[in-house]
Design an enzyme around this catalytic site. Structure first.
Site, PDB file in Angstrom:
ATOM      1  N   LEU A 233      17.223  31.819  59.943  1.00 40.59           N
ATOM      2  CA  LEU A 233      18.381  30.171  60.189  1.00 40.59           C
ATOM      3  C   LEU A 233      17.687  29.292  58.414  1.00 40.59           C
ATOM      4  CD1 LEU A 233      16.503  28.330  63.124  1.00 40.59           C
ATOM      5  CD2 LEU A 233      18.778  28.971  63.133  1.00 40.59           C
ATOM      6  N   ASP A 234      18.902  29.553  58.437  1.00 44.49           N
ATOM      7  CA  ASP A 234      19.145  28.597  57.341  1.00 44.49           C
ATOM      8  C   ASP A 234      17.433  27.943  56.392  1.00 44.49           C
ATOM      9  OD1 ASP A 234      21.427  29.774  56.497  1.00 44.49           O
ATOM     10  OD2 ASP A 234      22.339  27.035  56.546  1.00 44.49           O
ATOM     11  N   LYS A 235      17.580  27.664  55.686  1.00 44.98           N
ATOM     12  CA  LYS A 235      16.378  26.726  56.058  1.00 44.98           C
ATOM     13  C   LYS A 235      16.370  24.856  55.978  1.00 44.98           C
ATOM     14  CE  LYS A 235      13.890  24.298  50.833  1.00 44.98           C
ATOM     15  NZ  LYS A 235      13.827  24.573  49.824  1.00 44.98           N
ATOM     16  N   ARG A 341      28.643  25.952  59.219  1.00 41.99           N
ATOM     17  CA  ARG A 341      29.111  25.395  58.765  1.00 41.99           C
ATOM     18  C   ARG A 341      30.207  25.048  57.926  1.00 41.99           C
ATOM     19  NH1 ARG A 341      23.711  25.901  54.902  1.00 41.99           N
ATOM     20  NH2 ARG A 341      24.068  24.090  53.737  1.00 41.99           N
TER      21      ARG A 341
END
Length: 430
Positions: A233-235, A341
C-alpha cells in the site's frame, strides 16, 4: 444504495476486524451491518487453524533486480537540454531514479561513446546514450519493536491494518520504521540483508505489482530472508495487507494476485462526485513523463509501451456538500502503482488530500467550505488542514487461504482522520 451510516459510531482507538465466509452480498454492507456489534475478532466455524503466536520462521521471497538491463538510444529532447539521469529515468519503467544515478556514478553510462559519471550532465537532441543498469545494493532490515495492528494471524499468514505514513518495506529513503522492520520483530526474525524494490518514492503501490518478478517461481528465489510481503500500500494509504509466513503461502498468494482472484475493496473521499455514479474505468497507467513520482492514466499507452493495462470499478456510496465530495467504493481488477489515485485524477475527481494528484487542500476547501452549514465551516477548515495524506483506505481484503483452501475475508474501519471528515460532512447534511 449502499449506506455507511454507522461510520461515525466506529470505535477508532483500536482497529477491529470481522471475518466472514464469502457470499454474494456486498462485502461493505455486511461489514457495516455487523461491525458495530463486534468487539473482538470474530472467527467463523470453518476450520481455520486456531490463532497462534508467530514462530521464528524463515520466509524466502524473490528479489527484484533489473541488473544488466541496457538501453541504447538517441536523445530526442523537445525542450533542448535535459539532465542525463532524468532522461534515462524517463526511458526505463520499473527502475528508480536513484538506481539510474548509481549506474551513472559507477561508469555504466556513455554519451556519444564517452563515459559520463556525473548525474547532472546535460544531454541534448542527437546525443547517443548507452546505459547499463547496475546491481541493486542490498539493504539491511533490522527488527524493530514497532506497534502493529494485527487483524488476523495463524501459522501461515498475517493480516495487518497498516496505519498512515508507514512505508511497507525499507528503501533508500526509508531504511527504518517500516512494516517489514516491525514484522521481523513480531516474528522474532533476525535482521536480514535483501535487495530493495524499485519503488523509492512513497508508493509501495497501491497494491500488488503484477510485474513478473513479483511472482517468480520458488526455485529462483534469492537466498535472503525477509517477511513475505505479497502486495503493498502507498505510504499514505491505510488498511489491510496480507503477509505470508512461509514459502508455500507466499507462492500461493502471489499466484492469486497474478490471477486477480484476490478481493480488494477500498473507500475514498473524492473532491467532486464521479460521473456516472457507478462504472468501470479501463485506462492504462504508466509513469508520468513530467513527474517521476507520479503515475498517469494514458489512453492508448499500452500500444506505445508507455503504460500497462489497468482497470478499476467504482461506485458512489454517498455524496456530500451539494456535490463537493463523495464517498466512493473502489474494486481493483489490476494492481498498478497508484492505480486508484491516477484513475480518480483522470476522472476529474482526485482524492481529497492527494497533493500529488491534484486533490489539494485548497481545492477541497473551495468545494466544501461554503457548502457546509455555517456552524461547521471552522471545523471543516481545521479537519482538512490537518489531512496530510490521500483519503484512501483498504477496507476489505479477501483471498483463498493458502493452506486450508477456504475463502477468507477481513474488514477494518477507516481511521479517525477519514471518519471525522465523513462524520462532519454527513452531519452538516447539505
Amino acid at each position: 444504495m449502499l449506506s455507511i451510516s454507522q461510520l461515525p459510531s466506529f470505535s477508532l482507538t483500536t482497529a477491529k476486524s470481522l471475518r466472514y465466509p464469502s457470499s454474494p452480498s456486498s462485502s461493505l454492507s455486511i461489514f457495516f451491518s455487523f461491525f458495530p456489534k463486534v468487539s473482538n475478532f470474530v472467527r467463523a466455524s470453518s476450520g481455520i487453524p486456531n490463532l497462534v503466536a508467530c514462530s521464528p520462521t524463515e520466509i524466502i521471497i524473490p528479489r527484484v533486480n533489473n541488473a544488466g538491463l541496457r538501453i541504447e538510444e538517441i536523445v530526442d529532447a523537445a525542450k533542448g537540454k535535459i539532465r542525463l539521469d532524468s532522461w534515462i529515468s524517463s526511458r526505463i519503467n520499473g527502475v528508480s531514479r536513484a538506481r539510474v544515478q548509481s549506474s551513472i556514478r559507477l561508469g555504466l553510462v556513455t554519451v556519444n561513446g564517452r563515459v559520463v559519471d556525473k548525474v547532472s550532465h546535460n544531454v541534448k537532441s542527437g546525443d547517443e546514450v548507452n546505459c547499463t543498469i547496475s546491481e541493486l545494493q542490498p539493504l539491511k532490515a533490522e527488527a524493530e519493536d514497532i506497534p502493529l495492528d494485527i487483524v488476523y494471524e495463524d501459522k501461515h499468514v498475517l493480516v495487518v491494518n497498516k496505519p498512515a505514513h508507514m512505508v511497507v518495506h525499507p528503501a533508500p529513503g526509508n531504511p527504518t520504521g517500516t512494516l517489514v522492520n516491525g514484522i521481523l520483530h513480531h516474528c522474532s526474525l533476525p535482521c536480514v540483508d535483501y535487495s530493495n524494490s524499485e519503488e523509492d518514492d512513497d508508493s509501495d503501490e497501491e497494491t500488488f505489482s503484477d510485474d513478473e518478478e513479483m511472482t517468480t517461481s520458488p526455485s529462483s528465489y534469492a537466498a535472503s530472508v525477509r517477511p513475505g510481503i505479497v502486495h503493498r500500500l502507498d505510504k499514505g494509504t491505510t488498511g489491510l495487507l496480507v503477509v505470508a509466513k512461509d514459502e508455500h503461502s507466499h507462492a500461493h498468494l502471489a499466484e492469486q494476485f497474478k490471477l486477480h482472484t484476490i478481493e480488494r475493496v477500498y473507500v475514498s473521499l473524492t473532491t467532486g462526485v464521479p460521473s456516472p455514479p457507478q462504472g468501470r474505468i479501463e485506462i492504462p497507467i504508466g509513469r508520468d513523463s513530467s513527474n517521476r513520482i507520479r503515475m498517469a492514466a494514458i489512453p492508448g499507452g499500452v500500444r506505445g509501451g508507455r503504460a500497462r493495462h489497468a482497470a478499476s470499478r467504482y461506485k458512489v456510496i454517498e455524496t456530500f456538500a451539494g456535490g463537493g465530495s463523495a464517498l466512493v467504493e473502489w474494486r481493483l481488477e489490476t494492481g498498478r502503482t497508484h492505480q486508484i489515485r491516477a484513475h480518480a485524477k483522470y476522472m476529474g475527481v482526485p482524492l481529497l488530500g492527494d497533493e500529488v494528484y491534484g486533490g489539494t487542500k485548497s481545492m477541497a476547501l473551495s468545494l466544501l467550505q461554503k457548502r457546509v452549514s455555517r456552524s461547521d465551516q471552522e471545523e471543516i477548515i481545521e479537519l482538512i488542514s490537518r489531512m496530510d495524506r490521500p483519503c484512501l483506505h483498504a477496507i476489505v481484503l479477501g483471498f483463498t487461504h493458502p493452506c486450508t483452501g477456504e475463502i477468507v475475508k477481513f474488514s477494518c474501519p477507516p481511521p479517525s482522520d477519514l471518519a471525522e471528515i465523513v462524520g462532519l460532512l454527513r452531519r452538516s447534511g447539505l
